[in-house]
Design an enzyme around this catalytic site. Structure first.
Site, PDB file in Angstrom:
ATOM      1  N   CYS A   1       0.814 -58.605 -12.259  1.00 13.35           N
ATOM      2  CA  CYS A   1       0.208 -57.754 -13.281  1.00 13.35           C
ATOM      3  C   CYS A   1       0.577 -58.263 -14.669  1.00 13.35           C
ATOM      4  O   CYS A   1       1.760 -58.423 -14.990  1.00 13.35           O
ATOM      5  CB  CYS A   1       0.693 -56.314 -13.095  1.00 13.35           C
ATOM      6  SG  CYS A   1       0.153 -55.180 -14.388  1.00 13.35           S
TER       7      CYS A   1
ATOM      8  N   SER B   1       0.195 -46.984  -6.110  1.00  4.78           N
ATOM      9  CA  SER B   1      -0.027 -48.430  -6.075  1.00  4.78           C
ATOM     10  C   SER B   1       0.914 -49.032  -5.038  1.00  4.78           C
ATOM     11  O   SER B   1       2.085 -49.279  -5.317  1.00  4.78           O
ATOM     12  CB  SER B   1       0.222 -49.038  -7.457  1.00  4.78           C
ATOM     13  OG  SER B   1      -0.716 -48.542  -8.394  1.00  4.78           O
ATOM     14  N   LEU B   2       0.401 -49.249  -3.834  1.00  6.37           N
ATOM     15  CA  LEU B   2       1.245 -49.687  -2.723  1.00  6.37           C
ATOM     16  C   LEU B   2       1.303 -51.210  -2.641  1.00  6.37           C
ATOM     17  O   LEU B   2       2.375 -51.803  -2.669  1.00  6.37           O
ATOM     18  CB  LEU B   2       0.715 -49.085  -1.418  1.00  6.37           C
ATOM     19  CG  LEU B   2       1.684 -49.069  -0.252  1.00  6.37           C
ATOM     20  CD1 LEU B   2       2.885 -48.178  -0.538  1.00  6.37           C
ATOM     21  CD2 LEU B   2       0.975 -48.595   1.021  1.00  6.37           C
TER      22      LEU B   2
ATOM     23  N   CYS C   1       5.930 -55.920 -11.960  1.00  4.10           N
ATOM     24  CA  CYS C   1       5.128 -56.432 -10.846  1.00  4.10           C
ATOM     25  C   CYS C   1       4.596 -57.819 -11.235  1.00  4.10           C
ATOM     26  O   CYS C   1       3.934 -57.957 -12.272  1.00  4.10           O
ATOM     27  CB  CYS C   1       3.990 -55.474 -10.527  1.00  4.10           C
ATOM     28  SG  CYS C   1       4.548 -53.825 -10.034  1.00  4.10           S
TER      29      CYS C   1
ATOM     30  N   CYS D   1      -9.716 -45.086 -19.357  1.00  2.00           N
ATOM     31  CA  CYS D   1      -8.480 -45.597 -18.765  1.00  2.00           C
ATOM     32  C   CYS D   1      -7.465 -45.690 -19.899  1.00  2.00           C
ATOM     33  O   CYS D   1      -7.649 -46.479 -20.833  1.00  2.00           O
ATOM     34  CB  CYS D   1      -8.720 -46.958 -18.129  1.00  2.00           C
ATOM     35  SG  CYS D   1      -7.239 -47.738 -17.449  1.00  2.00           S
TER      36      CYS D   1
ATOM     37  N   GLY E   1       1.599 -49.347 -18.630  1.00  2.00           N
ATOM     38  CA  GLY E   1       2.755 -48.511 -18.383  1.00  2.00           C
ATOM     39  C   GLY E   1       2.763 -47.807 -17.048  1.00  2.00           C
ATOM     40  O   GLY E   1       1.742 -47.709 -16.353  1.00  2.00           O
ATOM     41  N   GLU E   2       3.927 -47.323 -16.680  1.00  2.00           N
ATOM     42  CA  GLU E   2       4.133 -46.483 -15.499  1.00  2.00           C
ATOM     43  C   GLU E   2       4.223 -45.038 -15.976  1.00  2.00           C
ATOM     44  O   GLU E   2       5.212 -44.636 -16.598  1.00  2.00           O
ATOM     45  CB  GLU E   2       5.429 -46.899 -14.781  1.00  2.00           C
ATOM     46  CG  GLU E   2       6.009 -45.880 -13.822  1.00  2.00           C
ATOM     47  CD  GLU E   2       5.062 -45.449 -12.719  1.00  2.00           C
ATOM     48  OE1 GLU E   2       4.879 -44.227 -12.556  1.00  2.00           O
ATOM     49  OE2 GLU E   2       4.508 -46.320 -12.027  1.00  2.00           O
TER      50      GLU E   2
ATOM     51  N   CYS F   1       5.080 -52.405 -19.932  1.00  2.00           N
ATOM     52  CA  CYS F   1       5.505 -51.767 -18.682  1.00  2.00           C
ATOM     53  C   CYS F   1       6.798 -52.415 -18.214  1.00  2.00           C
ATOM     54  O   CYS F   1       6.963 -53.642 -18.311  1.00  2.00           O
ATOM     55  CB  CYS F   1       4.417 -51.915 -17.613  1.00  2.00           C
ATOM     56  SG  CYS F   1       4.815 -51.077 -16.059  1.00  2.00           S
TER      57      CYS F   1
ATOM     58  N   ASN G   1      -7.539 -59.400 -10.075  1.00  2.00           N
ATOM     59  CA  ASN G   1      -8.072 -59.986 -11.305  1.00  2.00           C
ATOM     60  C   ASN G   1      -7.026 -60.941 -11.865  1.00  2.00           C
ATOM     61  O   ASN G   1      -6.132 -60.525 -12.600  1.00  2.00           O
ATOM     62  CB  ASN G   1      -8.374 -58.880 -12.314  1.00  2.00           C
ATOM     63  CG  ASN G   1      -9.400 -57.907 -11.785  1.00  2.00           C
ATOM     64  OD1 ASN G   1     -10.543 -58.261 -11.557  1.00  2.00           O
ATOM     65  ND2 ASN G   1      -8.979 -56.665 -11.559  1.00  2.00           N
TER      66      ASN G   1
ATOM     67  N   GLU H   1      -3.338 -50.750 -25.137  1.00  2.00           N
ATOM     68  CA  GLU H   1      -4.776 -50.829 -24.926  1.00  2.00           C
ATOM     69  C   GLU H   1      -5.304 -49.666 -24.105  1.00  2.00           C
ATOM     70  O   GLU H   1      -4.588 -49.074 -23.294  1.00  2.00           O
ATOM     71  CB  GLU H   1      -5.111 -52.154 -24.210  1.00  2.00           C
ATOM     72  CG  GLU H   1      -4.720 -53.363 -25.026  1.00  2.00           C
ATOM     73  CD  GLU H   1      -4.832 -54.674 -24.259  1.00  2.00           C
ATOM     74  OE1 GLU H   1      -4.401 -55.706 -24.797  1.00  2.00           O
ATOM     75  OE2 GLU H   1      -5.340 -54.677 -23.117  1.00  2.00           O
TER      76      GLU H   1
ATOM     77  N   CYS I   1      -8.238 -54.026 -13.632  1.00  2.00           N
ATOM     78  CA  CYS I   1      -6.911 -53.630 -13.147  1.00  2.00           C
ATOM     79  C   CYS I   1      -5.921 -54.792 -13.240  1.00  2.00           C
ATOM     80  O   CYS I   1      -6.195 -55.890 -12.775  1.00  2.00           O
ATOM     81  CB  CYS I   1      -6.998 -53.168 -11.700  1.00  2.00           C
ATOM     82  SG  CYS I   1      -7.929 -51.645 -11.496  1.00  2.00           S
TER      83      CYS I   1
END
Length: 382
Positions: free
Chosen positions: A138, A245-246, A135, A124, A188-189, A131, A324, A111, A367
């Site tokens: 996510c 992204s911490l 996480c 974006c 993805g990363e 991914c 979200n 996407e 996000c």
């Protein structure tokens, strides 16, 4: 929560799938000239094709009027195979935000999102289908990794968004304009698909005919903290913005929220971010998804501000992201009073901090929501 997710393997290899066909956008300037010559055409045709693709945003040689009609079909088959089809599109925010589900030739889906603001137009884009970073808050990470995207599949998202905005769009995006910003914050990363993302970056920022001519300062690459790759990207000196992204300032919590922390701890990620800032002169964005009763405690805000002030000083800016939540998720956004207190405490430590505007919630385009259930493309969208 700590230790509930096992450490990641040493290599982030996606499952083996058929590779996408070679496309003109996969090729650098030298390779484009060689490919055109192989077709029996003069080398200058490569520059013509590049002007059409990157400058005029045309991906079908049949529409390239400066190309002899007798060779258009041959060029089309050899250098411009169909890579992506829009399987479904959905809009919100009065049509200013639109999510597209792309289907690749092997059936892989991913996407991207177009967002219109008064002062900019942002795409974006995805760098992988799915991914592998796992996480838990996510949606994309929980879906797992299907495969890396090719350079051309990444660039086709940019070209399609640019063409849509330039033409005035249809339906969701109804006003003309220019694509001004790119964020690698889709599926993805990006740094786990380093070589293809790097090639795409070079062509995004290069002026036509070698690229789309978008300012490097308007391109953001997000990462969960692959420290060696952050340093490597810094040494490329492309000067794109880095977003780390911490999501937690302490290793105990981050080991669970961002499993890659089992390999590169908070200090290592921040050291790499500082190296990036020093080499490029660019401020680093620190992404922090605020999760109710998980990472929103006042003491964590204090620790975040203290660690960032020590590691990056004025070269850090914290983007607090209201979580979200996805359907069925145990995670929830922090209450507004807790969010305001968190931002205040980070600022009190001398670190710039703001709350990000969250676009696309209604269509699972905000996000962490990409590839949410019901818009994965696994079902027939028709």
């Amino acid at each position: 929560m700590s230790g509930s997710i096992p450490a990641l393997p040493l290599v982030f290899d996606p499952p083996r799938r058929a590779r996408p066909p070679r496309h003109f956008a996969d090729l650098d300037e030298e390779a484009r000239a060689a490919a055109v010559t192989e077709l029996g055409l003069p080398a200058f045709r490569a520059k013509q094709l590049a002007n059409q693709y990157y400058g005029r945003l045309i991906a079908d040689p049949r529409e390239m009027t400066d190309l002899p009609a007798s060779v258009r079909e041959r060029v089309s088959q050899a250098l411009f195979p169909r890579l992506l089809d829009s399987a479904r599109e959905i809009a919100c925010d009065a049509g200013e935000t639109r999510k597209v589900l792309w289907r690749a030739v092997d059936g892989t889906t991913f996407e991207s999102v177009i967002m219109r603001y008064p002062d900019r137009n942002t795409a974006c884009i995805s760098s992988q289908a799915g991914c592998g970073m796992a996480c838990p808050f996510c949606a994309t990470g929980q879906g797992g990794l299907t495969r890396n995207l090719s350079t051309a599949e990444i660039l086709e998202q940019v070209r399609a968004a640019s063409a849509e905005l330039r033409s005035g769009g249809t339906g969701a995006i109804a006003r003309g304009g220019r694509l001004s910003n790119i964020v690698f914050m889709g599926m993805g990363e990006p740094l786990a698909n380093y070589n293809r993302v790097l090639a795409a970056l070079r062509r995004i920022i290069a002026p036509p005919p070698n690229g789309f001519g978008i300012s490097a300062r308007s391109v953001t690459v997000s990462t969960v903290g692959l420290a060696p790759a952050i340093r490597k990207l810094a040494d490329e000196r492309l000067n794109a913005t880095l977003a780390l992204s911490l999501h937690a300032p302490d290793d105990e919590l981050r080991d669970s929220l961002v499993p890659v922390n089992n390999r590169w701890k908070v200090r290592e990620a921040l050291d790499a971010a500082r190296y990036y800032a020093d080499v490029t002169g660019r401020r680093v964005s620190i992404e922090y998804a605020l999760i109710r009763d998980v990472n929103d405690q006042p003491w964590r805000a204090d620790l975040l501000g203290k660690r960032l002030h020590g590691a990056l000083g004025s070269l850090a800016h914290v983007n607090v992201i209201p979580l979200n939540p996805t359907p069925g998720s145990k995670w929830d956004a922090s209450p507004k009073p807790a969010e305001r207190e968190f931002v205040k405490r980070v600022r009190d430590k001398g670190v710039s901090c703001t709350v990000r505007d969250t676009r696309g919630r209604e269509i699972a385009a905000a996000c962490g929501q990409l590839a949410a259930e019901g818009f994965t493309g696994r079902e027939d969208p028709s």
